[in-house]
Design a protein around this motif. Structure first.
Motif, PDB file in Angstrom:
ATOM      1  N   MET A 157       0.824  -1.205   0.000  1.00 22.75           N
ATOM      2  CA  MET A 157       0.000   0.000   0.000  1.00 22.75           C
ATOM      3  C   MET A 157       0.861   1.259   0.000  1.00 22.75           C
ATOM      4  SD  MET A 157      -3.129  -0.738  -0.345  1.00 22.75           S
ATOM      5  CE  MET A 157      -3.701   0.953  -0.088  1.00 22.75           C
ATOM      6  N   ALA A 158       1.948   1.243   0.767  1.00 23.52           N
ATOM      7  CA  ALA A 158       2.842   2.406   0.806  1.00 23.52           C
ATOM      8  C   ALA A 158       3.448   2.670  -0.566  1.00 23.52           C
ATOM      9  CB  ALA A 158       3.934   2.191   1.845  1.00 23.52           C
ATOM     10  N   ASN A 159       3.852   1.605  -1.251  1.00 25.79           N
ATOM     11  CA  ASN A 159       4.403   1.786  -2.596  1.00 25.79           C
ATOM     12  C   ASN A 159       3.324   2.205  -3.591  1.00 25.79           C
ATOM     13  OD1 ASN A 159       7.149   1.317  -2.127  1.00 25.79           O
ATOM     14  ND2 ASN A 159       6.891  -0.901  -2.217  1.00 25.79           N
ATOM     15  N   LEU A 160       2.123   1.655  -3.436  1.00 26.59           N
ATOM     16  CA  LEU A 160       1.008   2.016  -4.313  1.00 26.59           C
ATOM     17  C   LEU A 160       0.714   3.513  -4.267  1.00 26.59           C
ATOM     18  CD1 LEU A 160      -1.659   1.355  -5.942  1.00 26.59           C
ATOM     19  CD2 LEU A 160      -2.735   1.070  -3.697  1.00 26.59           C
ATOM     20  N   ILE A 161       0.692   4.070  -3.049  1.00 30.44           N
ATOM     21  CA  ILE A 161       0.295   5.477  -2.909  1.00 30.44           C
ATOM     22  C   ILE A 161       1.483   6.433  -2.905  1.00 30.44           C
ATOM     23  CG2 ILE A 161      -1.780   4.770  -1.668  1.00 30.44           C
ATOM     24  CD1 ILE A 161      -0.547   5.787   0.899  1.00 30.44           C
ATOM     25  N   GLY A 162       2.693   5.889  -3.038  1.00 33.13           N
ATOM     26  CA  GLY A 162       3.871   6.751  -3.035  1.00 33.13           C
ATOM     27  C   GLY A 162       4.081   7.426  -1.693  1.00 33.13           C
ATOM     28  N   LEU A 163       3.930   6.677  -0.615  1.00 28.51           N
ATOM     29  CA  LEU A 163       3.998   7.232   0.733  1.00 28.51           C
ATOM     30  C   LEU A 163       5.411   7.686   1.063  1.00 28.51           C
ATOM     31  CD1 LEU A 163       2.499   7.814   3.370  1.00 28.51           C
ATOM     32  CD2 LEU A 163       2.977   5.442   4.059  1.00 28.51           C
ATOM     33  N   ARG A 164       5.528   8.952   1.422  1.00 29.56           N
ATOM     34  CA  ARG A 164       6.832   9.559   1.690  1.00 29.56           C
ATOM     35  C   ARG A 164       7.135   9.536   3.185  1.00 29.56           C
ATOM     36  NH1 ARG A 164      10.476  13.389  -0.231  1.00 29.56           N
ATOM     37  NH2 ARG A 164      11.212  14.865   1.331  1.00 29.56           N
ATOM     38  N   PRO A 165       8.324   9.055   3.591  1.00 28.63           N
ATOM     39  CA  PRO A 165       8.675   9.085   5.015  1.00 28.63           C
ATOM     40  C   PRO A 165       8.842  10.523   5.523  1.00 28.63           C
ATOM     41  CG  PRO A 165      10.128   7.602   3.799  1.00 28.63           C
ATOM     42  CD  PRO A 165       9.378   8.413   2.778  1.00 28.63           C
ATOM     43  N   ASN A 166       8.475  10.747   6.764  1.00 27.42           N
ATOM     44  CA  ASN A 166       8.747  12.035   7.399  1.00 27.42           C
ATOM     45  C   ASN A 166      10.250  12.229   7.529  1.00 27.42           C
ATOM     46  OD1 ASN A 166       6.195  10.765   8.518  1.00 27.42           O
ATOM     47  ND2 ASN A 166       5.917  12.886   9.192  1.00 27.42           N
ATOM     48  N   ASP A 167      10.715  13.449   7.321  1.00 25.74           N
ATOM     49  CA  ASP A 167      12.136  13.739   7.483  1.00 25.74           C
ATOM     50  C   ASP A 167      12.613  13.410   8.901  1.00 25.74           C
ATOM     51  OD1 ASP A 167      12.092  14.646   4.888  1.00 25.74           O
ATOM     52  OD2 ASP A 167      12.174  16.783   5.413  1.00 25.74           O
ATOM     53  N   GLU A 168      11.734  13.564   9.887  1.00 24.07           N
ATOM     54  CA  GLU A 168      12.126  13.347  11.279  1.00 24.07           C
ATOM     55  C   GLU A 168      12.614  11.931  11.547  1.00 24.07           C
ATOM     56  OE1 GLU A 168       8.856  16.547  11.493  1.00 24.07           O
ATOM     57  OE2 GLU A 168       9.352  14.790  10.251  1.00 24.07           O
ATOM     58  N   PHE A 169      12.125  10.970  10.784  1.00 23.91           N
ATOM     59  CA  PHE A 169      12.494   9.577  11.037  1.00 23.91           C
ATOM     60  C   PHE A 169      13.972   9.295  10.778  1.00 23.91           C
ATOM     61  CE2 PHE A 169       7.882   8.349  10.244  1.00 23.91           C
ATOM     62  CZ  PHE A 169       7.658   7.928  11.537  1.00 23.91           C
ATOM     63  N   TYR A 170      14.564  10.016   9.846  1.00 24.94           N
ATOM     64  CA  TYR A 170      15.903   9.632   9.393  1.00 24.94           C
ATOM     65  C   TYR A 170      16.966   9.707  10.489  1.00 24.94           C
ATOM     66  CZ  TYR A 170      14.273   9.410   4.567  1.00 24.94           C
ATOM     67  OH  TYR A 170      13.616   9.063   3.412  1.00 24.94           O
ATOM     68  N   LEU A 171      16.840  10.654  11.391  1.00 29.08           N
ATOM     69  CA  LEU A 171      17.851  10.812  12.431  1.00 29.08           C
ATOM     70  C   LEU A 171      17.445  10.196  13.763  1.00 29.08           C
ATOM     71  CD1 LEU A 171      19.195  14.433  11.852  1.00 29.08           C
ATOM     72  CD2 LEU A 171      20.164  12.249  11.095  1.00 29.08           C
ATOM     73  N   MET A 172      16.209   9.777  13.887  1.00 27.25           N
ATOM     74  CA  MET A 172      15.765   9.200  15.160  1.00 27.25           C
ATOM     75  C   MET A 172      16.614   7.986  15.540  1.00 27.25           C
ATOM     76  SD  MET A 172      11.587   9.299  15.005  1.00 27.25           S
ATOM     77  CE  MET A 172      11.491   8.051  16.290  1.00 27.25           C
ATOM     78  N   ARG A 221      19.669   7.824  15.973  1.00 23.72           N
ATOM     79  CA  ARG A 221      21.060   7.881  15.483  1.00 23.72           C
ATOM     80  C   ARG A 221      21.893   8.873  16.282  1.00 23.72           C
ATOM     81  NH1 ARG A 221      21.266   5.216  10.545  1.00 23.72           N
ATOM     82  NH2 ARG A 221      19.380   5.286   9.266  1.00 23.72           N
ATOM     83  N   VAL A 222      21.267   9.957  16.707  1.00 25.70           N
ATOM     84  CA  VAL A 222      21.976  11.014  17.431  1.00 25.70           C
ATOM     85  C   VAL A 222      21.277  11.245  18.755  1.00 25.70           C
ATOM     86  CG1 VAL A 222      22.825  12.145  15.351  1.00 25.70           C
ATOM     87  CG2 VAL A 222      20.606  12.786  16.277  1.00 25.70           C
ATOM     88  N   PRO A 223      22.004  11.689  19.779  1.00 24.42           N
ATOM     89  CA  PRO A 223      21.363  11.950  21.077  1.00 24.42           C
ATOM     90  C   PRO A 223      20.290  13.022  20.947  1.00 24.42           C
ATOM     91  CG  PRO A 223      23.760  11.944  21.273  1.00 24.42           C
ATOM     92  CD  PRO A 223      23.442  11.946  19.802  1.00 24.42           C
ATOM     93  N   ARG A 224      19.222  12.865  21.726  1.00 24.85           N
ATOM     94  CA  ARG A 224      18.187  13.879  21.748  1.00 24.85           C
ATOM     95  C   ARG A 224      18.713  15.180  22.353  1.00 24.85           C
ATOM     96  NH1 ARG A 224      12.272  11.590  23.589  1.00 24.85           N
ATOM     97  NH2 ARG A 224      11.841  10.341  21.738  1.00 24.85           N
ATOM     98  N   GLN A 225      18.231  16.281  21.806  1.00 31.63           N
ATOM     99  CA  GLN A 225      18.592  17.575  22.357  1.00 31.63           C
ATOM    100  C   GLN A 225      17.878  17.774  23.694  1.00 31.63           C
ATOM    101  OE1 GLN A 225      20.855  19.699  21.032  1.00 31.63           O
ATOM    102  NE2 GLN A 225      21.226  18.136  19.463  1.00 31.63           N
ATOM    103  N   LYS A 226      18.618  18.206  24.691  1.00 29.50           N
ATOM    104  CA  LYS A 226      18.012  18.421  26.015  1.00 29.50           C
ATOM    105  C   LYS A 226      17.510  19.866  26.117  1.00 29.50           C
ATOM    106  CE  LYS A 226      20.794  14.941  28.378  1.00 29.50           C
ATOM    107  NZ  LYS A 226      21.722  14.676  29.495  1.00 29.50           N
TER     108      LYS A 226
END
Length: 206
Positions: free
Chosen positions: A184-199, A201-206
């Motif tokens: 379904m994701a490929n069918l509708i061309g579902l785009r990932p949120n930019d926020e996911f890419y760094l989750m 991977r890097v420490p959260r900002q305090k």
């Protein structure tokens, strides 16, 4: 005019226009994550189907048992991290960008390991996982790619690592459900949120 591609090739409704139950679900996710994952917005194009999708999703991924990422290996079901491993491995095989990126982020957060999702998405047999987890993903990938070939030996291989037949059902059901999600994701061309890419991977900002 924005150059950002749309999140779906189908119409995406405004949150405020949605039925109350779906609107509340989306707002709860937004409060927890800090943003709205695009899958919620895209699937809201068809509210009845979205409800059915979320019901099965929750039954598989939010069920009791396998809740801790630190459980012992034998007889205690699947951890949250292991469920995400299944999703990432099979979504990689199905070439689903959205699910690899989004669930890869969730996997990194659960496991607190910044490299694990990339390894599993590309080749779980080369990933830094336990023999038990490799057996789990071997089974999941067979369901994903060659379900018609599942036989008793595949169940036996899982039992050798402490999995029960009910665990095998969970592994296979997650792989099968995300086969639907991936397509379904490929069918509708579902785009990932930019926020996911760094989750994760890097420490959260305090």
């Amino acid at each position: 005019m924005s150059n950002t591609p749309p999140i779906s090739r189908f119409p995406v409704p405004e949150i405020g226009s949605l039925p109350e139950d779906l609107r509340q679900r989306i707002l709860e996710v937004q409060d927890k994550a800090g943003f709205v994952p695009n899958v919620f917005l895209a699937l809201a194009h068809r509210p009845a189907e979205m409800r059915a999708f979320l019901a099965y999703h929750d039954a598989l991924l939010l069920k009791e048992g396998g809740g801790s990422t630190n459980q012992e290996a034998s007889g205690q079901g699947l951890t949250k991290g292991e469920r995400e491993m299944i999703i990432v491995a099979t979504s990689g095989a199905n070439r689903c960008l959205y699910c690899v990126v989004a669930h890869g982020a969730i996997l990194r957060v659960y496991e607190k390991r910044p490299l694990i999702a990339d390894q599993i998405a590309v080749n779980h047999r080369k990933a830094d996982i336990t023999p038990r987890q490799r057996a789990m993903l071997d089974f999941a990938m067979k369901v994903c790619l060659h379900a018609d070939e599942i036989e008793e030996a595949d169940y036996a291989a899982l039992r050798a690592h402490g999995f029960t037949d009910e665990d095998a059902w969970d592994i296979g059901a997650i792989a099968a459900f995300f086969g639907l999600s991936n397509r379904m994701a490929n069918l509708i061309g579902l785009r990932p949120n930019d926020e996911f890419y760094l989750m994760g991977r890097v420490p959260r900002q305090k």
